[in-house]
Write a protein that holds these residues in place. Structure first.
Motif, PDB file in Angstrom:
ATOM      1  N   TYR A 253       0.837  -1.211   0.000  1.00  0.00           N
ATOM      2  CA  TYR A 253       0.000   0.000   0.000  1.00  0.00           C
ATOM      3  C   TYR A 253       0.865   1.251   0.000  1.00  0.00           C
ATOM      4  O   TYR A 253       0.504   2.261  -0.619  1.00  0.00           O
ATOM      5  CB  TYR A 253      -0.960  -0.047   1.189  1.00  0.00           C
ATOM      6  CG  TYR A 253      -1.790  -1.304   1.133  1.00  0.00           C
ATOM      7  CD1 TYR A 253      -2.916  -1.381   0.319  1.00  0.00           C
ATOM      8  CD2 TYR A 253      -1.395  -2.460   1.822  1.00  0.00           C
ATOM      9  CE1 TYR A 253      -3.648  -2.556   0.212  1.00  0.00           C
ATOM     10  CE2 TYR A 253      -2.119  -3.635   1.726  1.00  0.00           C
ATOM     11  CZ  TYR A 253      -3.237  -3.683   0.904  1.00  0.00           C
ATOM     12  OH  TYR A 253      -3.940  -4.839   0.779  1.00  0.00           O
ATOM     13  N   LYS A 335      -3.723   9.118  -1.280  1.00  0.00           N
ATOM     14  CA  LYS A 335      -4.586   8.159  -0.582  1.00  0.00           C
ATOM     15  C   LYS A 335      -6.018   8.270  -1.076  1.00  0.00           C
ATOM     16  O   LYS A 335      -6.691   7.256  -1.332  1.00  0.00           O
ATOM     17  CB  LYS A 335      -4.530   8.399   0.925  1.00  0.00           C
ATOM     18  CG  LYS A 335      -3.223   8.006   1.595  1.00  0.00           C
ATOM     19  CD  LYS A 335      -3.272   8.299   3.084  1.00  0.00           C
ATOM     20  CE  LYS A 335      -1.993   7.869   3.792  1.00  0.00           C
ATOM     21  NZ  LYS A 335      -2.034   8.126   5.248  1.00  0.00           N
ATOM     22  N   LYS A 339      -8.308   5.365  -2.871  1.00  0.00           N
ATOM     23  CA  LYS A 339      -9.569   4.929  -2.271  1.00  0.00           C
ATOM     24  C   LYS A 339     -10.741   5.190  -3.211  1.00  0.00           C
ATOM     25  O   LYS A 339     -11.608   4.328  -3.388  1.00  0.00           O
ATOM     26  CB  LYS A 339      -9.782   5.625  -0.923  1.00  0.00           C
ATOM     27  CG  LYS A 339      -8.822   5.136   0.152  1.00  0.00           C
ATOM     28  CD  LYS A 339      -9.116   5.729   1.513  1.00  0.00           C
ATOM     29  CE  LYS A 339      -8.752   7.181   1.616  1.00  0.00           C
ATOM     30  NZ  LYS A 339      -8.899   7.704   3.003  1.00  0.00           N
ATOM     31  N   ALA A 370     -13.361  -1.964   4.077  1.00  0.00           N
ATOM     32  CA  ALA A 370     -12.918  -1.272   5.292  1.00  0.00           C
ATOM     33  C   ALA A 370     -11.468  -1.610   5.624  1.00  0.00           C
ATOM     34  O   ALA A 370     -10.689  -0.737   6.030  1.00  0.00           O
ATOM     35  CB  ALA A 370     -13.830  -1.640   6.464  1.00  0.00           C
ATOM     36  N   GLU A 371     -11.089  -2.874   5.435  1.00  0.00           N
ATOM     37  CA  GLU A 371      -9.712  -3.291   5.707  1.00  0.00           C
ATOM     38  C   GLU A 371      -8.741  -2.648   4.735  1.00  0.00           C
ATOM     39  O   GLU A 371      -7.658  -2.188   5.124  1.00  0.00           O
ATOM     40  CB  GLU A 371      -9.612  -4.815   5.623  1.00  0.00           C
ATOM     41  CG  GLU A 371      -8.252  -5.369   5.986  1.00  0.00           C
ATOM     42  CD  GLU A 371      -8.195  -6.889   5.960  1.00  0.00           C
ATOM     43  OE1 GLU A 371      -7.106  -7.439   6.201  1.00  0.00           O
ATOM     44  OE2 GLU A 371      -9.250  -7.521   5.698  1.00  0.00           O
ATOM     45  N   ILE A 373      -9.167   0.193   3.088  1.00  0.00           N
ATOM     46  CA  ILE A 373      -9.085   1.622   3.390  1.00  0.00           C
ATOM     47  C   ILE A 373      -8.192   1.857   4.604  1.00  0.00           C
ATOM     48  O   ILE A 373      -7.386   2.797   4.627  1.00  0.00           O
ATOM     49  CB  ILE A 373     -10.497   2.202   3.615  1.00  0.00           C
ATOM     50  CG1 ILE A 373     -11.231   2.279   2.268  1.00  0.00           C
ATOM     51  CG2 ILE A 373     -10.430   3.578   4.275  1.00  0.00           C
ATOM     52  CD1 ILE A 373     -12.665   2.738   2.369  1.00  0.00           C
ATOM     53  N   GLU A 374      -8.307   1.001   5.597  1.00  0.00           N
ATOM     54  CA  GLU A 374      -7.456   1.142   6.784  1.00  0.00           C
ATOM     55  C   GLU A 374      -5.980   0.974   6.431  1.00  0.00           C
ATOM     56  O   GLU A 374      -5.121   1.718   6.917  1.00  0.00           O
ATOM     57  CB  GLU A 374      -7.862   0.108   7.843  1.00  0.00           C
ATOM     58  CG  GLU A 374      -7.048   0.205   9.128  1.00  0.00           C
ATOM     59  CD  GLU A 374      -7.451  -0.827  10.157  1.00  0.00           C
ATOM     60  OE1 GLU A 374      -7.044  -0.689  11.337  1.00  0.00           O
ATOM     61  OE2 GLU A 374      -8.167  -1.791   9.797  1.00  0.00           O
ATOM     62  N   LYS A 375      -5.675   0.013   5.576  1.00  0.00           N
ATOM     63  CA  LYS A 375      -4.284  -0.203   5.174  1.00  0.00           C
ATOM     64  C   LYS A 375      -3.737   1.019   4.426  1.00  0.00           C
ATOM     65  O   LYS A 375      -2.575   1.391   4.603  1.00  0.00           O
ATOM     66  CB  LYS A 375      -4.178  -1.456   4.303  1.00  0.00           C
ATOM     67  CG  LYS A 375      -4.396  -2.766   5.061  1.00  0.00           C
ATOM     68  CD  LYS A 375      -4.313  -3.955   4.132  1.00  0.00           C
ATOM     69  CE  LYS A 375      -4.580  -5.271   4.858  1.00  0.00           C
ATOM     70  NZ  LYS A 375      -3.532  -5.596   5.823  1.00  0.00           N
ATOM     71  N   ASP A 377      -4.917   4.182   4.737  1.00  0.00           N
ATOM     72  CA  ASP A 377      -4.855   5.297   5.676  1.00  0.00           C
ATOM     73  C   ASP A 377      -3.683   5.197   6.647  1.00  0.00           C
ATOM     74  O   ASP A 377      -3.188   6.213   7.144  1.00  0.00           O
ATOM     75  CB  ASP A 377      -6.161   5.397   6.469  1.00  0.00           C
ATOM     76  CG  ASP A 377      -7.302   6.000   5.653  1.00  0.00           C
ATOM     77  OD1 ASP A 377      -7.010   6.678   4.647  1.00  0.00           O
ATOM     78  OD2 ASP A 377      -8.473   5.780   6.015  1.00  0.00           O
ATOM     79  N   ASN A 378      -3.236   3.981   6.928  1.00  0.00           N
ATOM     80  CA  ASN A 378      -2.167   3.783   7.919  1.00  0.00           C
ATOM     81  C   ASN A 378      -0.768   4.111   7.380  1.00  0.00           C
ATOM     82  O   ASN A 378       0.203   4.138   8.144  1.00  0.00           O
ATOM     83  CB  ASN A 378      -2.178   2.347   8.428  1.00  0.00           C
ATOM     84  CG  ASN A 378      -3.314   2.086   9.406  1.00  0.00           C
ATOM     85  OD1 ASN A 378      -3.914   3.026   9.939  1.00  0.00           O
ATOM     86  ND2 ASN A 378      -3.642   0.820   9.624  1.00  0.00           N
ATOM     87  N   THR A 380       2.309   6.218   6.394  1.00  0.00           N
ATOM     88  CA  THR A 380       2.822   7.493   6.896  1.00  0.00           C
ATOM     89  C   THR A 380       3.920   8.034   5.973  1.00  0.00           C
ATOM     90  O   THR A 380       4.479   7.289   5.155  1.00  0.00           O
ATOM     91  CB  THR A 380       3.415   7.315   8.299  1.00  0.00           C
ATOM     92  OG1 THR A 380       4.588   6.478   8.199  1.00  0.00           O
ATOM     93  CG2 THR A 380       2.413   6.674   9.250  1.00  0.00           C
TER      94      THR A 380
END
Length: 416
Positions: A253, A335, A339, A370-371, A373-375, A377-378, A380
């Motif tokens: 990601y 991001k 998405k 949801a998983e 999107i979380e990956k 968003d995480n 950095t």
């Protein structure tokens, strides 16, 4: 909407997703096999096999295959990639059984008629020659070759004319028998479909796939070199590749986000610096090309031959700068692009079926939105700095097509 998945005794996985607001179904058969499963002496066989399955079976002629699906307003198609082969159809929901029967017939009962085979070889050889005459197409094959050499991932999906010419019907049948097996196959359907009924049809029509899968996937190792083609032209077509990661890697990601912010749109770094600010090229892009276990970060630019030196310097500056300087705004924008692109694609039945099949073949399960999107968003800025620093410490693989002088400039490109 929820996805139902059943694994049959043969190892064949069947997945369906009911979409109540549409009257159609998108369905396909995905095989975990592509160009990377070929030997050099059979390069192009996966793609040739894909073509030949539409040329007649023991139950249908090539014309009947087309007529039966078009009689009900549907259509079929297929594709071969470096690690996947897919055959798919789109029909009204009441014609789902016909589509399953048709795809099963193609996959299990093709006759590989000798006359049809010779004719299709010539079609593919023309396709190869057309690609070679299209620099902004063939450059991507040269990039893969520059990164992986004679390994399977370095070979062209279309193959080589001299290899294609020697492939026989027996070769195709043997290749299909080895690789088109139940444990490496997913049948995925999205639309107005009943899972129990789908299972009955799959059991009825897909009973001939072998339950044995014993063909290992050969690993490929990044071995950079330069492939530069001297060609008198008004444009120099340039590509470079750096080692990235496979689809199963946790950093996937981060690499996807980086490819997007580097060259994934008109707000990206390369588009702004190369085209908008300096006018060095009309076309510039960055992209991630990966299979399960390995991948490449690629850059493509088409520019005037006399601008190659300036362009190379801009590429170097942006790659080095992004190893230590990523702005929050550009990270957030990339991001959102990823998405939004994912969510927009999943509004289409075929994209949902394809996503399900690819996830099952890669991860053994379907990752939720949801998983995912979380990956995303995480990720950095530190993650981007880390992966870019790792990439630019490697020697780039370079490919180019253009006048000799411009190629001599491009071959000197370095990041350190």
């Amino acid at each position: 909407m929820s996805i139902q998945i059943t694994t049959l005794d043969s190892g064949l996985r069947v997945a369906s997703e009911f979409m109540p607001n549409i009257e159609t179904v998108a369905l396909g058969v995905w095989f975990d096999v592509g160009t990377r499963n070929e030997l050099p002496k059979q390069n192009g066989i996966a793609h040739l096999l894909e073509h030949m399955l539409f040329k007649g079976t023991s139950r249908r002629t090539a014309l009947q295959i087309s007529e039966e699906i078009e009689n009900v307003g549907g259509h079929t198609n297929a594709y071969t990639s470096r690690d996947l082969t897919a055959y798919y159809a789109r029909v009204m929901h009441q014609d789902t059984e016909l589509a399953i029967d048709l795809l099963a017939d193609l996959i299990q009962n093709s006759t590989f008629d000798a006359t049809e085979l010779e004719r299709e070889k010539q079609v593919i050889i023309q396709e190869i020659n057309l690609s070679r005459d299209t620099p902004d197409d063939i450059i991507f094959d040269y990039m893969q070759m520059a990164a992986y050499g004679n390994q399977p991932l370095g070979m062209s999906i279309l193959g080589k004319p001299e290899v294609i010419a020697k492939i026989s019907g027996a070769d195709l049948k043997k290749y299909a028998g080895i690789h088109y097996c139940a444990p490496k196959t997913v049948i995925a359907v999205a639309g107005r479909v009943d899972h129990a009924q789908l299972l009955d049809w799959v059991k009825k029509y897909f009973g001939q796939l072998s339950p044995v899968s014993d063909a290992p996937i050969p690993p490929s190792v990044y071995k950079p070199e330069n492939i530069l083609i001297n060609k008198d032209s008004e444009q120099a077509h340039l590509s470079l590749a750096l080692p990235a990661c496979g689809g199963k890697d946790p950093d996937y990601y981060a690499y996807s986000i980086y490819a997007t912010l580097l060259g994934g749109g008109s707000s990206s770094r390369l588009f702004q610096e190369v085209r908008e600010k300096r006018g060095l090229a009309y076309t510039v892009s960055a992209f991630l090309s990966n299979v399960d276990d390995t991948g490449l970060l690629g850059i493509y630019v088409g520019t005037a031959p006399g601008e190659v030196a300036k362009l190379a310097e801009v590429l170097r500056e942006q790659l080095v700068d992004s190893s230590r300087n990523i702005k929050k705004a550009e990270l957030d924008r990339a991001k959102q692009q990823l998405k939004a692109g994912m969510l927009m694609a999943l509004e289409q039945p075929f994209s949902r079926a394809e996503n399900t099949a690819q996830h099952l073949l890669t991860f053994g399960r379907v990752l939720s939105v949801a998983e995912l999107i979380e990956k995303i968003d995480n990720v950095t800025p530190a993650d981007i700095h880390r992966i870019v620093g790792k990439m630019i410490s490697a020697k780039p693989a370079l490919a180019g097509i253009g006048p000799k002088k411009s190629m001599k400039v491009w071959e000197k490109f370095e990041l350190t």
